[in-house]
Write an enzyme that holds these catalytic residues in place. Structure first.
Site, short mmCIF file in Angstrom:
data_model
loop_
_atom_site.label_atom_id
_atom_site.label_comp_id
_atom_site.label_asym_id
_atom_site.label_seq_id
_atom_site.Cartn_x
_atom_site.Cartn_y
_atom_site.Cartn_z
N LYS A 170 0.87 -1.18 0.00
CA LYS A 170 0.00 0.00 0.00
C LYS A 170 0.90 1.23 0.00
O LYS A 170 1.20 1.82 1.04
CB LYS A 170 -0.94 -0.05 1.22
N GLU A 213 -9.17 -5.22 -9.28
CA GLU A 213 -9.89 -4.53 -8.20
C GLU A 213 -10.32 -3.15 -8.71
O GLU A 213 -9.93 -2.74 -9.79
CB GLU A 213 -8.99 -4.38 -6.97
N1 PMP Z 1 -7.79 -1.93 -3.13
C1 PMP Z 1 -7.20 -0.73 -3.15
C2 PMP Z 1 -6.43 -0.32 -4.35
C3 PMP Z 1 -7.30 0.13 -2.04
O1 PMP Z 1 -6.71 1.33 -2.05
C4 PMP Z 1 -8.05 -0.29 -0.92
C5 PMP Z 1 -8.14 0.58 0.29
N2 PMP Z 1 -8.77 1.79 0.07
C6 PMP Z 1 -8.68 -1.54 -0.97
C7 PMP Z 1 -8.51 -2.35 -2.08
C8 PMP Z 1 -9.49 -2.03 0.19
O2 PMP Z 1 -8.67 -2.36 1.26
P1 PMP Z 1 -9.15 -2.27 2.78
O3 PMP Z 1 -10.35 -3.12 2.88
O4 PMP Z 1 -8.01 -2.81 3.55
O5 PMP Z 1 -9.44 -0.84 3.05
#
Ligand code: PMP
Length: 283
Positions: free
Chosen positions: A149, A182
């Site tokens: 991230k 995603e």
């Molecule tokens: N994919 C991306 C690219 C993200 O930035 C995020 C978080 N905003 C998610 C998936 C979801 O992750 P999380 O459930 O840990 O917030």
């Protein structure tokens, strides 16, 4: 608002970092987006662990222990009296020179912002979203793993721009093989004949914490949960589709690339999972 930067609190106007911080110069750093429900930080351990994994992957040493950082995060939430809100936890490479060399940056910076949360408009939670697949593929995992991230979200921002141009608030990104990856800030799930399906982490996605939580909830419901490669075809013929993310929580998708999903309304499994997720956040 009191913002934490490297051991001190600043009000919004004075919360500033150096223009030589490699976080600003190169997007060299990592972060987490975390929810606060009822004054409590949701899934703290999972977020802290993911932050540490992201940092390790880019060879960034966080200048604090997990326990210390958790404490500071709790302190920031309390200081700002955030009851239901959002935390942005950032670790930048720190101040260096104009070159790329991370070794010129002596100390990483830690920033914590605890604030309110801007969700999708409430009516979309009832009606569901329309999304489009975009031409910008998710970054190749061999180049920069989407499991990190990182502070560089340009790949997602380009997809977001394309999605908005097509009139959609969210965009669906494919991976380098043309499979579903995603959305720009959320993971994607499909439901078909009672089975819940989502792309596996090695499809080149961020392994979302909400995603993992929703998979656990689905298993508790007795549903079959599959992490398998999925295609646009799978999305078009799905009975249900929804997205998950810390900010978005669980939100239905009712149209993809102009194809109506199911009967065009949030489906029963989506609604049940959303209800169970909300219950979990309130427990
Ligand atoms: N994919 C991306 C690219 C993200 O930035 C995020 C978080 N905003 C998610 C998936 C979801 O992750 P999380 O459930 O840990 O917030």
């Amino acid at each position: 608002m009191q913002i934490y930067i490297d051991g001190k609190y600043y009000d919004k106007e004075n919360a500033k970092i150096s223009v030589f911080d490699h976080g600003a110069l190169y997007g060299d750093g990592v972060f987490e987006g975390i929810r606060v429900y009822g004054g409590k930080i949701f899934k703290t351990v999972e977020h802290i662990d993911r932050l540490w994994d992201s940092a390790k992957a880019i060879r960034l040493e966080i200048p604090m222990s997990k326990e210390e950082l958790t404490k500071v995060m709790e302190e920031t939430v309390a200081l700002n009296e955030v009851n239901d809100g959002y935390i942005r936890l950032i670790v930048t490479r720190g101040v260096g020179d104009l070159g790329l060399d991370p070794d010129k940056c002596k100390t990483p910076s830690i920033i914590i912002i605890a604030a309110g949360i801007a969700l999708y408009p409430p009516e979309l939670y009832d009606k569901g979203l329309e999304i489009v697949t975009v031409s910008s593929p998710r970054i190749h995992p061999a180049s920069l793993s989407p499991r990190i991230k990182s502070l560089n979200y340009l790949n997602n921002i380009l997809a977001k721009i394309e999605g908005k141009q097509a009139g959609c608030i969210e965009a669906l990104m494919l991976n380098h093989k043309g499979e579903l990856a995603e959305c720009t800030g959320d993971n994607i799930f499909l439901v078909r004949k009672g089975r819940l399906m989502t792309p596996p982490p090695n499809a080149g996605i961020l392994e979302g914490i909400t995603r993992n939580c929703v998979m656990d909830l689905a298993r508790e419901m007795g549903a079959e949960v599959l992490e398998i490669p999925l295609t646009k075809y799978d999305a078009y013929v799905a009975d249900e589709c929804f997205l998950t993310g810390s900010a978005a929580e669980v939100i239905a998708v009712v149209k993809i690339d102009g194809r109506v999903i199911g009967d065009g309304k949030p489906g029963p499994m989506t609604r049940e999972l959303k209800a169970r997720f909300v219950k979990l956040t309130q427990s």
